[in-house]
Design a protein around this motif. Structure first.
Motif, mmCIF file in Angstrom:
data_model
loop_
_atom_site.group_PDB
_atom_site.id
_atom_site.type_symbol
_atom_site.label_atom_id
_atom_site.label_comp_id
_atom_site.label_asym_id
_atom_site.label_seq_id
_atom_site.Cartn_x
_atom_site.Cartn_y
_atom_site.Cartn_z
ATOM 1 N N ASN B 118 78.557 43.910 88.851
ATOM 2 C CA ASN B 118 77.630 45.175 88.366
ATOM 3 C C ASN B 118 78.040 46.164 89.643
ATOM 4 O OD1 ASN B 118 76.643 47.517 87.304
ATOM 5 N ND2 ASN B 118 75.177 46.001 86.544
ATOM 6 N N LYS B 143 70.806 55.796 86.584
ATOM 7 C CA LYS B 143 70.423 54.891 86.138
ATOM 8 C C LYS B 143 69.701 54.457 87.493
ATOM 9 C CE LYS B 143 75.152 53.016 85.708
ATOM 10 N NZ LYS B 143 76.613 52.067 85.827
ATOM 11 N N PRO B 207 75.707 42.895 83.554
ATOM 12 C CA PRO B 207 74.245 42.555 82.904
ATOM 13 C C PRO B 207 74.694 41.306 81.359
ATOM 14 C CG PRO B 207 75.171 44.483 82.946
ATOM 15 C CD PRO B 207 75.783 44.537 83.465
ATOM 16 N N LYS B 210 75.412 44.777 76.601
ATOM 17 C CA LYS B 210 75.119 46.639 76.915
ATOM 18 C C LYS B 210 75.115 47.566 75.455
ATOM 19 C CE LYS B 210 77.602 47.211 81.079
ATOM 20 N NZ LYS B 210 78.989 47.692 82.132
ATOM 21 N N THR B 238 68.141 51.679 80.681
ATOM 22 C CA THR B 238 68.747 51.688 81.966
ATOM 23 C C THR B 238 68.938 53.750 82.624
ATOM 24 O OG1 THR B 238 69.790 49.334 81.074
ATOM 25 C CG2 THR B 238 71.037 51.371 83.244
ATOM 26 N N ASP B 263 71.434 54.753 77.030
ATOM 27 C CA ASP B 263 71.862 53.610 77.787
ATOM 28 C C ASP B 263 70.540 51.802 78.439
ATOM 29 O OD1 ASP B 263 73.527 51.608 78.841
ATOM 30 O OD2 ASP B 263 73.831 52.948 81.104
ATOM 31 N N GLN B 265 70.914 47.273 79.747
ATOM 32 C CA GLN B 265 71.336 46.688 79.825
ATOM 33 C C GLN B 265 71.016 45.994 80.438
ATOM 34 O OE1 GLN B 265 74.511 48.633 83.364
ATOM 35 N NE2 GLN B 265 74.986 50.370 82.334
ATOM 36 N N TYR B 299 81.227 52.501 73.700
ATOM 37 C CA TYR B 299 79.507 52.237 74.373
ATOM 38 C C TYR B 299 80.602 53.056 75.385
ATOM 39 C CZ TYR B 299 76.534 51.036 78.140
ATOM 40 O OH TYR B 299 75.775 50.534 78.960
#
Lengths: 458, 434
Positions: B118, B143, B207, B210, B238, B263, B265, B299
């Motif tokens: 990530n 984020k 993660p 999600k 997130t 969002d 995660q 997503y």
């Protein structure tokens, strides 16, 4: 000696009781967490930013250098007074101006003790993640100066990651604000970042905007016991490979298991080669899965793996770790804390390197490590009164630094450079990088007035 | 008249990588300035030679990842890093990558994801942003509450300084406080301290799960009120973002009203419960079409919709005002803002990054940006915030009536720049005087 005129002016600025010039008083401000010492011309303890400004201007008029100091717990020699300097002690600037949990920010004066802030935050179920082992005594200003770490860095990072902004008195006596209360406040360049960890060489911090976060909803503490240190490193590698980021992966070797057992009687087998304290935090419903994965990984090689079942058990585990440094005093009167970091993949090699240094120099070394970060604290045990032995220890410390650099690591994971490691800095950094540091220092402090001789020479 | 010595440039990088026909140059440029030449270096030593040449001949040099900004370099050199586009190393054990600056951000994300890892920073622009540019701009994004701002993800770099010297700094240690923190200081310096030629990037494990929760609202205020509810309930996702009705269609075609994207995660187990909690809060708060998105493709579409809207705003800085307040101060901020802008839903563009208390405004044609920024800054300051960045800093000093503080900051910034770039060669388009 400070002239009577200067002493009189200092007393006018901060009040009679906040100026120290007597021999005994000066001695007490001459030390820090290292074995070094120095003697200042005077010690002055301001209580406001305005007073700091007045002091800086006065010192500039008389061409006297300033050495900033919090609790003086650092391990780098960063607060040792240099010649012809006045120590400016921030321990009387202890106001917590504001704790705003709704907006994730607290505003504090530099002399606030890390622990005192944590206590206030805890009442609101918040915390400030950086908590170096010295956190019961060390100040936020000092943490900012040295960019302190602590046991939670693997997941949460070091001090710089939690400083949103600063109020700073520059060497010319002017006040600026860097950053602010959010991530969007830096003025073009990220001035906050360059001041954090600069050990007061660029400016005197008079106010700190810290980022605070809610305490995790759940936490699990685990203990794994191994025959060999290498086995513990394997668990660390496997946990990371499994995609888990624990808050903590603390390692202690056999020597420290024994010294802490003498003190805590936690029941860790004295013949164990290493223990690993593993902690994960997050949402309660995610704990079981992570604990299970970690348990499977650790049990492959550990001789024992257990999950703390109660707060008491958690405390017991942490008491061993928190008392590690102090506990070695039963073995020898003095110890030198080292602070080297290597890339995680080189951690087993670094452990081997420490053993080799111990053998080569004939010194006793115990290892405490933040293993997830690759950050090792080899503790060299000795007697400071024995000059010859002390010199051997210094040579061993240098060897440890060089070993870390050979393994593509750094000579400071979380303690800073100060005076102690300044002499090795050019082994880690190229001439161009050293010159970049000097360019930065020259921009802030062309006359080298603030904490001269720390980190780099101009 | 250009005084760039084109044949010497050709000597450095080869004929094929020096472009001076205006039509071809246009592919690599943006902005109104007219550089004499575009040059595409293939390695660090070529970059260094080009910078040295610019110094010798005293011509300006602007640098870009895939596209260079031409502001301030009429007659000078535009250097584009797109040939230095290799991911040199992906180190799983240490969770780091070594990357050349011209690697496109989107390509890097693809490779990182393939590796099960990530890289959280959002691309500034979807198609043309490079990893070098990501750190040169060094922003925070929606984020950052969870992952930290962009700088968190840089552990070291190789850089060609404005004098042509090569500086190498940093290592694969995630914990490193050695020396002055030039590593993170360089992030966000927009190429004024030097040109990144290699980056040592920190990565995280991907993660486990999600999810996203989306919904639409009749008003910005109602939508934002659900954010406050979530924060109060200690639900900190997130991303917690809001796009006004005018822009919502760009994020997701057919959207009517103000569009909320949450969002999530993290882990599978908690993810399920939090998604349900979020969906309930959005619904109770007056949201319509509230939906939990678990399908991977859907997503990605939602998140890309957000990134597209964000990138559109990023691409027009002169028509944008951005500010931040405390996240829980957002209701007051939006109410007071409406007095300046009129109906927020109908305004050309309003985005809210709820966890960071951040608002981005896309201004209507003909707006006096500085005038609006001044008013917005007053509003933000009364709520503990500020207009973003350098401009915000200047406006803040104005409000404090503290010309001295601004003067000090400005002179410190320019002194720093001057120390690194004594001849003022690099990226003249970057102004430290808003």
């Amino acid at each position: 000696m400070l002239s009577q005129t200067v002493v009189k002016r200092l007393k006018e600025i901060v009040g009679e009781k906040n100026v120290v010039t007597d021999k005994v008083g000066l001695l007490t401000y001459g030390y820090d967490g290292t074995l070094l010492s120095g003697e200042a011309l005077g010690v002055v303890s301001p209580t406001t930013t305005e007073q700091v400004v007045e002091i800086v201007k006065l010192m500039n008029e008389h061409d006297i250098k300033l050495v900033p100091r919090g609790a003086g717990t650092n391990e780098s020699g960063g607060t040792i007074p240099s010649q012809d300097s006045v120590v400016i002690s921030f321990t009387k600037m202890t106001k917590i101006h504001e704790i705003d949990t709704e907006n994730f920010v607290a505003v504090v004066e530099p002399g606030v003790i890390n622990f005192d802030l944590q206590v206030e935050l805890e009442k609101k179920k918040f915390y400030f993640p950086p908590d170096p082992s010295s956190f019961k005594a060390s100040t936020i200003g000092g943490n900012v100066g040295e960019c302190s770490g602590g046991p939670k860095c693997f997941k949460y990072g070091v001090t710089r990651d939690y400083i949103l902004g600063l109020e700073v008195v520059l060497p010319n006596g002017k006040v600026i604000q860097t950053g602010g209360r959010n991530f969007h406040s830096e003025p073009g360049y990220d001035l906050t970042r360059i001041i954090v960890g600069a050990e007061g060489t660029l400016g005197l911090v008079t106010k700190v905007f810290v980022r605070i976060i809610p305490m995790p909803r759940a936490k699990k503490t685990m203990l794994a016991i191994y025959d060999k240190v290498e086995d513990a490193s394997q668990t660390v590698a496997d946990i990371v490979a499994a995609g888990i980021i624990p808050t903590t992966l603390e390692l202690m070797d056999n020597l420290l298991i024994n010294t802490t057992e003498d003190f805590t009687h936690a029941g860790i087998p004295r013949d164990a080669g290493a223990v690993l304290i593993i902690e994960v935090d997050g949402y309660p419903e995610d704990m079981d899965g992570q604990v299970k994965t970690i348990g499977e990984i650790a049990s492959k090689i550990a001789k024992e793996f257990k999950v703390a079942q109660s707060a008491v058990e958690v405390d017991q585990i942490w008491t061993s770790r928190r008392s590690a440094f102090g506990s070695v005093a039963r073995v020898r009167p003095s110890y030198g804390v080292n602070d080297i970091t290597v890339p995680r993949s080189n951690f087993p090699k670094a452990i081997g390197g420490v053993l080799k240094v111990a053998k080569d120099f004939g010194v006793t070394i115990g290892v405490v490590a933040h293993a997830g970060d690759g950050n090792l604290h080899p503790l060299i045990l000795f007697d400071q009164r024995n000059k010859e032995e002390t010199e051997t220890v210094h040579a061993a410390e240098q060897a440890l630094c060089m070993m870390a650099l050979d393994l593509e690591g750094t000579i400071s994971g979380e303690h800073g450079i100060g005076l102690v490691k300044k002499k090795y800095l050019d082994k880690e950094f190229t001439p161009a990088a050293m010159e970049a540091f000097r360019k930065v220092k020259r921009s802030f402090d062309p006359s080298n007035r603030f904490n001269p001789g720390k980190v780099i020479d101009l | 008249m250009s005084n760039v010595n084109i044949s010497m440039l050709k000597g450095i990088v080869g004929d094929a990588f020096v472009i001076d026909s205006p039509s071809e140059m246009a592919n690599y440029l943006k902005g109104q300035g007219k550089p004499a030449v575009v040059v595409l270096p293939g390695n660090t030593s070529e970059v260094s030679s080009i910078v040295k040449l610019a110094n010798e001949q005293n011509v300006k040099l602007a640098v870009g990842g895939a596209v260079a900004d031409t502001q301030g370099i009429t007659g000078g050199i535009a250097m584009v890093m797109s040939r230095m586009n290799q991911i040199l190393e992906m180190d799983h054990m240490n969770l780091v990558a070594v990357v050349e600056p011209g690697v496109l951000h989107k390509d890097f994300l693809l490779k990182v994801t393939e590796a099960g890892l990530n890289f959280p920073p959002e691309p500034y622009e979807l198609e043309t942003s490079s990893v070098g540019g990501c750190f040169a701009i060094g922003d925070s994004d929606s984020k950052s509450f969870e992952y930290g701002p962009t700088r968190t993800f840089l552990l070291g770099f190789e850089m060609v300084l404005p004098t042509g010297e090569i500086l190498d700094i940093g290592n694969k240690c995630i914990k490193n406080v050695s020396g002055l923190d030039f590593i993170h200081f360089a992030v966000g310096s927009q190429g004024t301290f030097g040109i990144f030629t290699k980056l040592l990037v920190k990565l995280l494990p991907a993660p486990e799960a999600k999810k996203a929760v989306i919904g639409t609202f009749a008003s910005m205020h109602k939508a934002n009120a659900t954010f406050n509810t979530l924060i109060k309930r200690n639900v900190l996702p997130t991303r917690m973002n809001l796009i006004n009705a005018s822009l919502a269609k760009n994020a997701k075609p057919g959207t009517e009203g103000q569009f909320v994207i949450i969002d999530l995660q993290g882990f599978k187990e908690s993810g399920k419960n939090i998604a349900n909690e979020v969906a309930a809060v959005l619904t109770l708060g007056g949201g319509s079409d509230v939906k939990i998105i678990e399908d991977e493709v859907e997503y990605e579409q939602v998140i890309n919709g957000w990134l597209k809207v964000r990138a559109d705003l990023n691409s027009k800085p002169e028509q944008t005002v951005e500010f931040a307040v405390g996240p829980m101060k957002m209701p007051q901020a939006l109410t007071q803002l409406e007095a300046l802008t009129g109906d927020l839903g109908a305004y050309p563009g309003v985005i809210v990054e709820g966890l960071l208390g951040f608002v981005g405004l896309a201004l209507p044609e003909g707006t006096d940006k500085l005038d609006l920024a001044r008013k917005v800054n007053k509003l933000a300051m009364s709520l503990g915030g500020n207009v973003k960045g350098l401009l915000g800093h200047k406006l803040k000093a104005e409000v404090y009536n503290d010309a001295e503080m601004w003067k000090q900051t400005a002179s410190l910034l320019s002194e720093l720049r001057q120390q690194f770039d004594p001849k003022g060669i690099l990226n003249p388009g970057v102004s430290l005087e808003p």
